[in-house]
Design a protein around this motif. Structure first.
Motif: not given
Lengths: 488, 1017
Positions: B821, B893, B895, B907, B909-911
């Protein structure tokens, strides 16, 4: 194996992705169909592939903990212990006289000069409950539940300015950039809720000096950051559909995304795509759940009255948040941080404490009663307190127009704890007759943090994360311990 | 040995460490043994003296052998092995509370290593890289450049082969993302896909490297390391102006400034001979530290924390070492002592931290033009003077009237003027700041300031010829003071403010009493107290004089003595600046008034002191030039011309202000700042003073070099530092491939995992620093980027099979291309580009894209977020105002860093909160509407529109089934719109909205949410 090693050995995301990659073949179409057919919050539950884990999924604790969750009522600004918990008649005797330099030593103060005169306590104290705990007249509601709480009069901290001290209490470090306690717990034991974040933040009263760094995930993965929640409007940022879109349009969109993402997953094979599909499903569930979460019409009038809550009324924001905290606790949120600003009484400490106590005492006590009545107090740890204490000496300044206030005092302050894992009806610790220094059973901020982790079944020495070559802990590098005398 | 794989992923262990697990080849100390010792033993038996147990250190062979822990060649006699293998809990090492017992495999490695002589070697990262020979695989047709040779050799040794080349559109999209942070245009993709030109890819790389977007994209990565933000952090988190530093970074990267020079300018540009403004701006790198503005703090304590941050950041960026670990005690694993840490701090610790007015050419020109107009208008002012009545020509009467009125004014003013005499101090003493007398007799303060500063000044009076009756304190502006002064307040209070609590005067024999006081201007900031002149002699430290709101201008305070002072001996003046924040004066001047002929009280004047000095001169000695100056001044104040001057005032108000930025400035030789070792790293526990030096385990600074910041900066990018080249190329590799060749970009220490491709890392490192004249890259990051993106390794397809995923989940072996991403800023920039809204403007102050007010309302002071309008609303995300305590929500959101720490790796992340943002954030919906509008304008067919939207976001053409899914979705939503279940007017916020437009908006919004859109693959 430490927590961090577990994490490294079994990279959470990797594990999640593999799980989901395998689980994915059950067919998102079915899931989507089930979702379409279902309606309302409970229906969404059935539409979920519950085997799928996000980084905040529940994980085992180091040992069985008595508490499953925390509601932390953070009294930002630092309440005066001398007006609330720590009765010092000697100060009334000495009022107007400076403290001897031997007491002050080299202590740096924020505003006052060390030779400032003593200010006597502004309120009357009395003993309450079977435990006979001493409280000031400003806490009549707490007095009613005092046998359920453990008062600590011997707290002390390392920092004497708001932002650093608030950060220290929340993250174990006085400078922004470290993970908050709630983030540590989200990382360590995850959430029991499938449709709400593990760590949420509620806020009322004045500004917070420590700011967003107090609920930051720091160097932990982003999924562990505290999520600010509001009791009105969009409870979570962007949780409402854009204007004009109904639930079905959103569901259609997420179904379309699922199908297209799924095609891409088939071609590319990257499990990260499966995680994203899953994230969209959880986002949808959060959307379903959020309105219900803040819908206080489900609460009885007597409950609202007990808290003093009034939905949508900014004047009862703290009470509303206490009630919302209970609802979050019921829904499996791990760490509920409730901030209430407005305790920084550099001037007119008497009026300030009177007003802040009026805003908070009833709701905090009501929360304890409510949890107890629902059988939740035994596994919910409730904490009440600020970032440091206030000076026995008076603060006054012509430039600032201040009189009869108290300055910051890191050497001694008071807090209370109740519920899961805490011994009820005790008062721990003593300060000297001036309320200046702790003389018995001192509890350092990081001992408190170790105690909180202990109540949740976590060993503060083992909850670690490797970053920049160090195994970081919430409780820092010095040795700290859970406070045995506080534990049930 | 790689901890994460140790127990649970044995297959990966075999993969990454093919040779050691089962072969009988002697273990390598660096690769196999040291990590075991470092992880399990060094905490108590390592470099840290304070925590050393049993006087045993295992990081030093001689001690380990002397203590019989290790008996080379004799495993059976080595106590180390016995203690590790012991079954007795009280005997076994490490002790149960310190760590887990060693595994069989680890014990076996240690045993064989001791049997083979227990040879120690230096940690690989501390040995300067040497150019490795290319492996024979270099001849393979797959290999495009040396990178591939190393990668291919490794794959071959694992029995693996590389993936095929990605399709051309994917390749173009990947390289465009990587070099510019933006997606390619579909037309460019089509051209590239269809061309037969073998040079086409090279040409595209050249074009991307030369684009301004390249510098913007890579500046963001550097700003992560620099912890850039537009606010100060901590409680108040007020805005700061340091965007000129960001502009400097973008420009330097676009110009491909060699990395060594890029380093030296940022760490010590101010110390370069004849430092330019640009080189000074570059020193903003270490001014990006946070500033605590909370009232009541100890400012020197937070300056210390900023220094701690500077040492940690310098260590992470140029040494790849966790130097921060040695703040409190000697590093437990790496050979950095507690003293080394503070010696390194001392190298950076000798600077003052002023503001710099950025006199850019554009503003200079604008100002010069306006000033020219102003002087023309001023010269013309006499023409507007009202004429006296009479019959003469108007001009004559005008001149007469002016002459008469001016002469009258002059006489009046001369009667009031006081012949002030500036006193030059013979002695300047303070609690801490350094005072210096400037040519004009003013006194200038530098160095550190505190919450209670005391200036003690001694003035000789014996040169005066008359008794004196009053003292005048002028407070003066200066460009290098915060907000141009006159005060030095830089936090909590108003910038540039001061607070004079008390001014005490005394002769050798007695205290001088004041009878009265006045000032030209007074106002205090923070609090509602008065700023009366008498506050400075009322004996109350909490009252005082301050000129808040009058920054950048001169003001004066005049105090009359109770009785005249005789002109002999000395006058001692003590100025006390005492508030809950540091607020002493930056520049000021002291003058005294001689006894007057009358008894009048002397008062402070608005008049400039230069004018008063002329007015006080003996009338006969005034020159024509002086008289002209007086007349000019008269014209600038007389009520007769109030109307005529309005235009001048208006022009002056239009004078554009120079931007400011934060810089470092090395201290003068007579005011060095001392640095101490701090016990346990605590500010309040300074121990012995340390001398500035680089860590002793590395080569020292050259003998000829002064031990200062500039030498340190040069040392960091010299051959004396074995780490910088590897660390720099590794960070670059990480940006392209998601993970560096060394997994931890900021830790190359003994505890770090070894590189996945050691020879490749060394090859790139050596090439990177070898001069271009010798065939190297000459520190050129553009050249390094070109080498990477033109490799076959980089151009592989990122598709992955289940088998390969299980074998190498993180793609450390590089048998496939990178897929991950994109960064937060790129997410938004993709949408800006796809919607056609992107503003392509380079540089300048930060802007505010829209976001819900609640994001900043939760910050201290309930800050508002006035969203930018017009073109500024759609600028690249790099330019978004970065507020540390309330980071832009849509980036946080995903990172994005908050600027509170140096970040070498974000980071990823995938949230669900990311999903909510992309689905529902109005900032993104606004762009979806624009994209849908463009699609409707571009094509009339459903398919054409669906393809348009898809390609703007994804570059490639959708498959048939993809476009039919989009069209089905569009039709379904359209039907609901037509049936009235959904309302176009509501969705698009306009009564004129059509159902079709609303349905296409929904399609655009949906496609924006696809995983592939925000993924580089």
């Amino acid at each position: 194996m430490t927590q961090n090693q577990r994490q490294n050995n079994l990279p959470l995301l990797g594990q999640t992705r593999r799980h989901f990659f395998q689980g994915c073949s059950v067919g998102l179409g079915q899931i989507a169909l089930a979702s379409l057919l279902s309606d309302g919050a409970t229906g969404a539950e059935s539409a979920v592939d519950t085997k799928t884990e996000l980084p905040t999924a529940a994980k085992p604790t180091h040992f069985p903990g008595k508490a499953k969750r925390v509601i932390y009522l953070f009294m930002a600004g630092a309440p005066s212990q001398l007006e609330l918990f720590d009765n010092k008649p000697k100060l009334a005797e000495l009022e107007g006289k400076p403290l001897p330099p031997s007491v002050i030593k080299g202590q740096r103060y924020a505003f006052i000069q060390p030779d400032a005169a003593v200010l006597g306590p502004r309120f009357k104290f009395a003993q309450h409950g079977e435990s006979g705990a001493e409280l000031s007249e400003m806490l009549p509601h707490l007095a009613g539940v005092v046998d359920d709480v453990a008062i600590v009069k011997s707290m002390h901290t390392d920092l004497f300015n708001h932002a650093p001290a608030q950060l220290f209490m929340n993250t174990g470090f006085g400078i922004p950039g470290r993970p908050a306690m709630g983030s540590w717990l989200s990382y360590g034991i995850g959430s029991e809720s499938k449709d709400l974040p593990a760590f949420v933040v509620l806020q009322s009263g004045g500004s917070l000096s420590g700011g967003a760094a107090m609920w930051s995930n720091g160097f932990l993965p982003g999924a562990h950051q505290g999520v600010p929640l509001r009791s009105q409007g969009d409870p979570i940022l962007h949780v409402s559909n854009p204007r004009g879109l109904d639930r079905r349009a959103q569901r259609d969109t997420i179904d379309l995304l699922g199908k297209l993402n799924r095609k891409q997953l088939d071609v590319v094979g990257d499990p990260e795509i499966a995680t994203r599909i899953n994230a969209y499903e959880m986002a949808y569930r959060m959307q379903l759940r959020a309105p219900e979460l803040t819908d206080f019409s489900q609460e009885s009038k007597s409950t609202l009255d007990a808290y003093g809550a009034n939905p949508g009324d900014g004047k009862t924001a703290f009470a509303n948040n206490c009630l919302l905290a209970r609802r979050l606790a019921e829904r499996g949120v791990r760490f509920i941080q409730v901030y209430h600003g407005g305790w920084d009484h550099h001037s007119n400490v008497e009026g300030g404490v009177r007003s802040a106590a009026k805003q908070t005492d009833q709701a905090a006590a009501a929360l304890l009663k409510d949890l107890k009545q629902r059988g939740m107090l035994e596994d919910t740890l409730v904490i009440w307190g600020g970032e440091f204490g206030r000076t026995p000496m008076v603060e006054a300044s012509a430039a600032l127009g201040r009189t009869a206030g108290r300055d910051h005092h890191p050497q001694a302050f008071s807090m209370w704890l109740a519920g899961g894992g805490i011994k009820p009806g005790i008062t721990l610790g003593k300060t000297d007759e001036l309320g200046f220094h702790v003389v018995e059973d001192g509890v350092h901020v990081q001992d408190l943090q170790a105690t909180i982790l202990h109540c949740l079944g976590m060993d503060h020495r083992k909850l670690t994360f490797r970053h920049r070559g160090l195994e970081f802990k919430l409780t820092g590098v010095e040795e700290h311990h859970p406070v045995k005398k506080l534990l049930a | 040995m790689e901890t994460p794989y140790k127990n649970l992923l044995p297959f990966a262990l075999l993969l990454l460490l093919p040779s050691l697990a089962f072969s009988q080849e002697p273990p390598s100390f660096v690769r196999d043994i040291r990590p075991i010792l470092a992880r399990n033993c060094f905490a108590c038996h390592g470099p840290d003296e304070e925590n050393r147990e049993a006087e045993l250190r295992l990081d030093d062979r001689s001690v380990a052998v002397k203590q019989k822990a290790i008996v080379p060649g004799k495993p059976a006699e080595s106590v180390l092995l016995a203690r590790i293998a012991s079954q007795d809990e009280f005997e076994r090492m490490p002790p149960p509370d310190a760590g887990k017992p060693l595994t069989e495999a680890e014990q076996d490695l240690l045993r064989r290593w001791i049997a083979n002589g227990a040879k120690y070697e230096e940690h690989w990262a501390f040995v300067p890289p040497k150019l490795p020979d290319l492996p024979p695989e270099a001849e393979d047709p797959w290999v495009k450049n040396p990178i591939d040779a190393f990668v291919f050799a490794r794959l071959k040794s694992e029995g693996l082969s590389p993936s095929p080349q990605a399709d051309r559109i994917t390749m173009l999209r990947r390289v465009t993302f990587d070099l510019t942070g933006l997606p390619p245009k579909p037309e460019d993709a089509d051209a590239f896909a269809s061309t037969k030109d073998p040079q086409a890819y090279q040409d595209i790389v050249s074009r991307l490297l030369a684009s301004q977007e390249y510098g913007e994209h890579w500046a963001r990565a550097w700003l992560d390391l620099a912890r850039y933000a537009d606010t100060n952090g901590y409680e108040k988190d007020r805005p700061r102006s340091i965007w000129p530093y960001r502009d400097w970074v973008i420009k330097a990267i676009n110009e491909d400034m060699p990395f060594d020079e890029f380093t030296v300018q940022q760490l010590a540009g101010d110390m370069l001979p004849g430092a330019t403004q640009s080189q000074k701006i570059a020193t903003g790198f270490h001014r990006n530290t946070m500033l605590n503005e909370e009232g009541g703090i100890d400012p020197l304590e937070f300056r210390f924390y900023a220094m701690v941050d500077r040492v940690a950041t310098t260590g992470a960026v140029w040494l790849g070492l966790t130097t921060g670990c040695a703040q409190c005690h000697t590093h437990k694993y790496d050979p950095i002592t507690h003293t080394d840490y503070y010696s390194m701090m001392a190298l950076l610790n000798n600077a003052d931290e002023p503001d710099l007015l950025v006199k850019d050419t554009v503003t200079l020109k604008q100002r010069a033009e306006i000033e020219k107009q102003v002087s023309q208008l001023q010269a013309n002012l006499p023409k507007y003077f009202p004429p006296a009545p009479g019959d003469a020509a108007e001009d004559v009467r005008r001149q007469q009237n002016l002459e008469a009125k001016f002469t009258q004014w002059l006489k009046e003013q001369q009667g009031k003027a006081v012949a002030w005499q500036t006193l030059i101090p013979t002695k300047l003493q303070t609690n801490l700041p350094r005072l210096e007398v400037l040519e004009d007799g003013s006194i200038f303060s530098t160095g550190d300031i505190t919450k209670r500063d005391v200036f003690s000044l001694t003035f000789p009076l014996d040169k005066l010829d008359r008794p004196i009756v009053a003292i005048r304190l002028e407070v003066l502006p200066d460009d290098s003071l915060p907000a141009s002064g006159p005060g030095r307040c830089y936090y909590e209070g108003r910038r540039g403010d001061f607070f004079l609590s008390e001014l005490n005067a005394a002769t050798a024999t007695e205290k001088v009493k004041f009878a009265s006081g006045s000032h030209s201007y007074g106002k205090i900031s923070i609090g509602n107290g008065t700023a009366d002149a008498k506050n400075v002699f009322d004996g109350n430290g909490s009252t005082g004089w301050s000129t808040s709101g009058g920054e950048g201008k001169s003001h004066q305070l005049v105090l009359n003595f109770a009785k005249p002072l005789e002109p002999n001996g000395k006058l001692n003046i003590e100025m006390i600046f005492e508030r809950h924040f540091a607020a002493s004066l930056g520049r000021f001047r002291i003058s005294v008034a001689p006894e007057q002929t009358d008894e009048r009280e002397i008062v402070a004047k608005q008049q400039p002191v230069e004018i008063e000095a002329l007015l006080a001169k003996d009338v006969s000695s005034i020159t024509q030039a002086e008289r002209n100056s007086l007349q000019d001044y008269y014209l600038s104040v007389t009520a007769e011309l109030a109307e005529a001057r309005k235009e001048i005032d208006a022009l002056r108000n239009r004078l554009p202000k120079f931007g400011t930025t934060l810089v470092m400035e090395e201290r003068p030789a007579d005011n060095p700042r001392t640095t101490h070792r701090h016990h346990r790293g605590e500010y309040l526990s300074p121990e012995e003073e340390v001398t500035p030096a680089v860590p002793t385990f590395l080569q020292a600074l050259p003998e000829s070099a002064k031990a200062n910041r500039l030498s340190f900066a040069r040392w960091l990018v010299s051959e004396r530092n074995p780490l910088v080249a590897r660390v720099t190329v590794n960070r670059r590799w990480q940006a392209f491939f998601g993970t560096g060749l060394v997994r931890t970009p900021d830790d190359f220490g003994t505890q770090s995992s070894p590189p996945s491709h050691p020879e490749l890392l060394d090859y790139l490192a050596v090439q990177f620093i070898t001069p271009k004249s010798e065939g190297g890259l000459g520190w050129s990051t553009k050249a390094l980027d070109r080498l990477i993106v033109t490799s076959a390794t980089y151009q592989q397809s990122s598709h992955v099979s289940k088998e390969m995923l299980a074998t190498d989940p993180e793609n450390r072996l590089l048998a496939r291309g990178p897929r991950f991403r994109v960064k937060a800023e790129v997410v938004r920039d993709i949408f800006l580009t796809a919607s056609g809204k992107l503003t392509r403007k380079l540089g300048g102050p930060s802007v505010r894209p829209p976001q819900p007010g609640i994001v900043t309302a939760v910050a201290y002071g309930n800050g508002s977020w006035p969203a930018s309008t017009g073109a500024d609303r759609f600028r690249r995300s790099l330019y978004t105002f970065s507020k540390r305590t309330a980071p832009f929500a849509a980036y946080a959101v995903f990172d994005a860093p908050s600027g509170e720490n140096c970040i070498a790796r974000r980071n990823r992340s995938n949230t669900p909160l990311q999903s909510l943002t992309l689905l529902n954030d109005e900032m993104i919906l606004e762009l979806a509407r624009a994209l849908a509008d463009n699609a409707m304008a571009a094509d009339t067919s459903d398919k054409g529109r669906a393809v348009f939207i898809f390609r703007q976001l994804l570059t490639r053409v959708p498959t048939e089934s993809e476009s039919s899914l989009l069209i089905d979705y569009q039709q379904k939503q359209l039907a609901r719109l037509q049936s009235g279940e959904l309302k176009a007017a509501e969705i698009l916020g306009s009564d004129k909205a059509t159902n079709a437009a609303a349905a296409w908006f929904l399609v655009a919004r949906a496609v924006m949410n696809l995983d592939e859109v925000i993924t580089k693959q």
